[in-house]
Design an enzyme around this catalytic site. Structure first.
Site, mmCIF file in Angstrom:
data_model
loop_
_atom_site.group_PDB
_atom_site.id
_atom_site.type_symbol
_atom_site.label_atom_id
_atom_site.label_comp_id
_atom_site.label_asym_id
_atom_site.label_seq_id
_atom_site.Cartn_x
_atom_site.Cartn_y
_atom_site.Cartn_z
ATOM 1 N N LYS A 204 -15.980 -9.901 8.677
ATOM 2 C CA LYS A 204 -15.944 -10.625 7.402
ATOM 3 C C LYS A 204 -14.519 -11.070 7.095
ATOM 4 O O LYS A 204 -13.663 -10.246 6.796
ATOM 5 C CB LYS A 204 -16.443 -9.760 6.247
ATOM 6 C CG LYS A 204 -16.610 -10.542 4.931
ATOM 7 C CD LYS A 204 -16.729 -9.646 3.723
ATOM 8 C CE LYS A 204 -15.396 -9.272 3.129
ATOM 9 N NZ LYS A 204 -14.636 -10.430 2.569
ATOM 10 N N GLU A 280 -5.866 0.028 7.940
ATOM 11 C CA GLU A 280 -4.456 -0.358 7.831
ATOM 12 C C GLU A 280 -4.279 -0.824 6.399
ATOM 13 O O GLU A 280 -4.763 -1.891 6.012
ATOM 14 C CB GLU A 280 -4.128 -1.457 8.846
ATOM 15 C CG GLU A 280 -2.639 -1.686 9.028
ATOM 16 C CD GLU A 280 -2.100 -2.781 8.135
ATOM 17 O OE1 GLU A 280 -1.543 -2.423 7.079
ATOM 18 O OE2 GLU A 280 -2.234 -3.963 8.472
ATOM 19 N N CYS A 314 1.856 -6.166 3.899
ATOM 20 C CA CYS A 314 1.767 -4.709 3.738
ATOM 21 C C CYS A 314 3.057 -4.034 4.187
ATOM 22 O O CYS A 314 3.376 -2.931 3.754
ATOM 23 C CB CYS A 314 0.581 -4.168 4.520
ATOM 24 S SG CYS A 314 0.598 -4.629 6.265
ATOM 25 N N GLU A 411 2.899 -1.037 -5.018
ATOM 26 C CA GLU A 411 2.961 -2.171 -4.106
ATOM 27 C C GLU A 411 2.888 -3.461 -4.927
ATOM 28 O O GLU A 411 1.946 -3.679 -5.675
ATOM 29 C CB GLU A 411 1.810 -2.108 -3.101
ATOM 30 C CG GLU A 411 1.943 -3.105 -1.975
ATOM 31 C CD GLU A 411 0.862 -2.936 -0.909
ATOM 32 O OE1 GLU A 411 1.143 -3.226 0.261
ATOM 33 O OE2 GLU A 411 -0.258 -2.507 -1.256
#
Length: 513
Positions: A204, A280, A314, A411
């Site tokens: 996806k 991840e 990331c 983050e």
């Protein structure tokens, strides 16, 4: 990312030596349906969703929206493709490698089209798409094509009169859910090792950026992969993504994205069929600059870490720790450098800074900037949108950032560089490790001894020394702690996509020595 050693800013080291590639005109998107069993299919519910160009706000096209019923069809096709006796299951391992090489060749052929589509759909500068994302995708396919006929078990010496050996077999049907920040690269990171090991895939792409994945679906069919080996189901996380994570017919799921969603996927996998999970996830990555470092290099690399892909990485260097004696100079040089960054049309070769992916991300980043101001960090430059440019945010630098501030803990996923001060090596290691995350880190120093000792002490899956974002197909990538489970890339990724079978044979006493 400096994928496979390619230069960070998207321009080759000596651009004058060769003409720069130019984006092509993509006026009609050919592939907007689901790709299941090597066929283009409409969604069962008949729904579509729009995908937009974040640089202009204009709709590019409508894409078929997959949900649970479509995932069921894709899993059925993937299971049929890996059944015993199927063409894929009976295919020679060297032939699998040749198919991956052929797919790499087709990506090379369509490189300009794919880079243009990637920039249209995600907003990243075209030259970065061409020189980094496409280069990394092609090299990753070629790397795993080379592994296809080199995956093997061992012969084991065991007690008594037995022969014992191991075999590495495919896990089965592998689900994959990928993010919007590196759409094509993440697509390849997921399918290449899975196919190399003989698995089938249901993948996806992110709803914000489905176009390059669907184009590659056509290339997968053209390359000669049997029907059902790769199935592409664009859709939304709560529907198509959740269906993949909880599906009883999927044997393993790989996800790249936020830690919060990673936790949901791991829970769904556990509650369904205990499928394997590799994750991840996010990072709050420390970048440590010692006083003995090449300061200009450290400034340059730390800013690549902070601002590359508009900070939507990331691996972003969002906590830059600088030794006290060079702190002020580092901040000065960083501000000077950030003000030279060119924001604008992603298709313009002069552009190195594009828009954020969508309005939600844009507003989240600006809210984090406001929190930094309120908590007492010093705004050195940027901190607001680029006037009259929609989703563009100026490269932003904060100094005097403290560990308790949201800027230093959460983050950001945007073009915000936070610069902190430290006094000693012991202190900075403790502060760098004081986070739930452990994805990546960097150390800048001229001392080999310090580089080795600090990299050993940092709790991160990847540590760069005197560089940043140096990712290679040959080197494993993944996180400690809440930055994920398992590894992608390199030989280590093969273990995530194979089952180890032990075969023990009783020997006739008369045949042994």
């Amino acid at each position: 990312m400096a994928q496979n050693g390619t230069t960070e800013n998207g321009v080759p080291p000596n651009p004058a030596a060769l003409p720069l590639p130019q984006p092509c005109r993509v006026s009609d998107i050919k592939h907007t349906k689901l790709f299941i069993n090597n066929e283009w299919q409409s969604s069962v519910n008949g729904k579509t969703f729009p995908t937009f160009n974040p640089a202009t706000g204009e709709k590019i096209c409508d894409v078929e929206e997959a949900d649970k019923a479509d995932v069921d069809k894709a899993v059925e096709a993937a299971k049929a493709a890996i059944n015993r006796g199927s063409p894929w299951r009976r295919m020679d391992v060297s032939s699998r490698g040749r198919l991956l090489h052929r797919l790499a060749e087709l990506l090379e052929r369509d490189r300009i089209v794919l880079a243009t589509m990637e920039s249209m759909d995600s907003g990243k500068p075209f030259l970065q798409s061409f020189f980094i994302d496409l280069d990394g995708s092609i090299k990753t396919l070629r790397y795993y094509a080379g592994w296809a006929d080199k995956i093997h078990g061992k012969t084991l010496p065991v007690d008594d009169n037995f022969m014992c050996f191991t075999k590495h077999e495919p896990v089965g049907v592998c689900g994959a859910i990928i993010p919007w920040n590196f759409p094509l690269l993440m697509f390849v990171w997921k399918i290449a090792p899975a196919l190399c090991c003989g698995n089938t895939v249901v993948i996806k792409p992110a709803e914000q950026t489905p176009l390059t994945a669907l184009h590659v679906g056509a290339l997968i069919k053209e390359a000669g992969f049997p029907p059902g080996v790769v199935n592409i189901v664009p859709g939304f996380g709560p529907t198509a993504g959740a269906a993949i994570a909880s599906h009883m017919g999927i044997d393993k799921v790989a996800f790249t994205g936020s830690t919060e969603v990673g936790q949901l996927i791991k829970e769904a996998a556990a509650k369904s069929n205990l499928k394997r999970v590799t994750l991840e996830l996010g990072g709050k990555n420390p970048c440590i600059v010692f006083a003995d470092s090449d300061l200009q290099l450290a400034v340059q690399e730390a800013q690549k870490g902070a601002f590359y892909n508009q900070g939507q990485c990331c691996t972003a260097a969002s906590r830059v720790f600088v030794e006290e004696s060079v702190y002020d100079e580092f901040v000065r040089l960083s501000v000077e450098s950030a003000k030279k960054i060119v924001a604008g049309d992603p298709m313009d070769p002069q552009t190195s800074h594009g828009p954020q992916i969508d309005q939600q991300q844009f507003e989240k980043i600006l809210e984090m900037v406001e929190s930094g101001k309120k908590e007492g960090a010093k705004l050195e430059c940027g901190g607001c949108s680029v006037q009259d440019k929609g989703l563009f945010i100026q490269p932003t630098i904060f100094s005097d950032v403290k560990d308790h501030m949201r800027l230093a803990k959460e983050e950001i996923f945007g073009p915000v560089q936070c610069i902190l001060k430290f006094k000693s090596q012991e202190e900075v290691i403790e502060r760098a490790n004081n986070t739930h995350y452990g994805l990546a880190a960097a150390v800048f120093t001229r001392s080999v001894e310090r580089a080795v000792s600090v990299s050993s002490a940092l709790e991160a899956g990847t540590v760069w020394v005197n560089c940043y974002n140096a990712l290679h197909a040959q080197a494993p990538f993944g996180g400690y702690k809440m930055s994920g489970n398992g590894r992608e890339l390199g030989e280590y990724a093969l273990a995530e996509y194979t089952e180890v079978k032990t075969v023990t044979i009783k020997l006739n006493e008369q045949l042994t020595v």
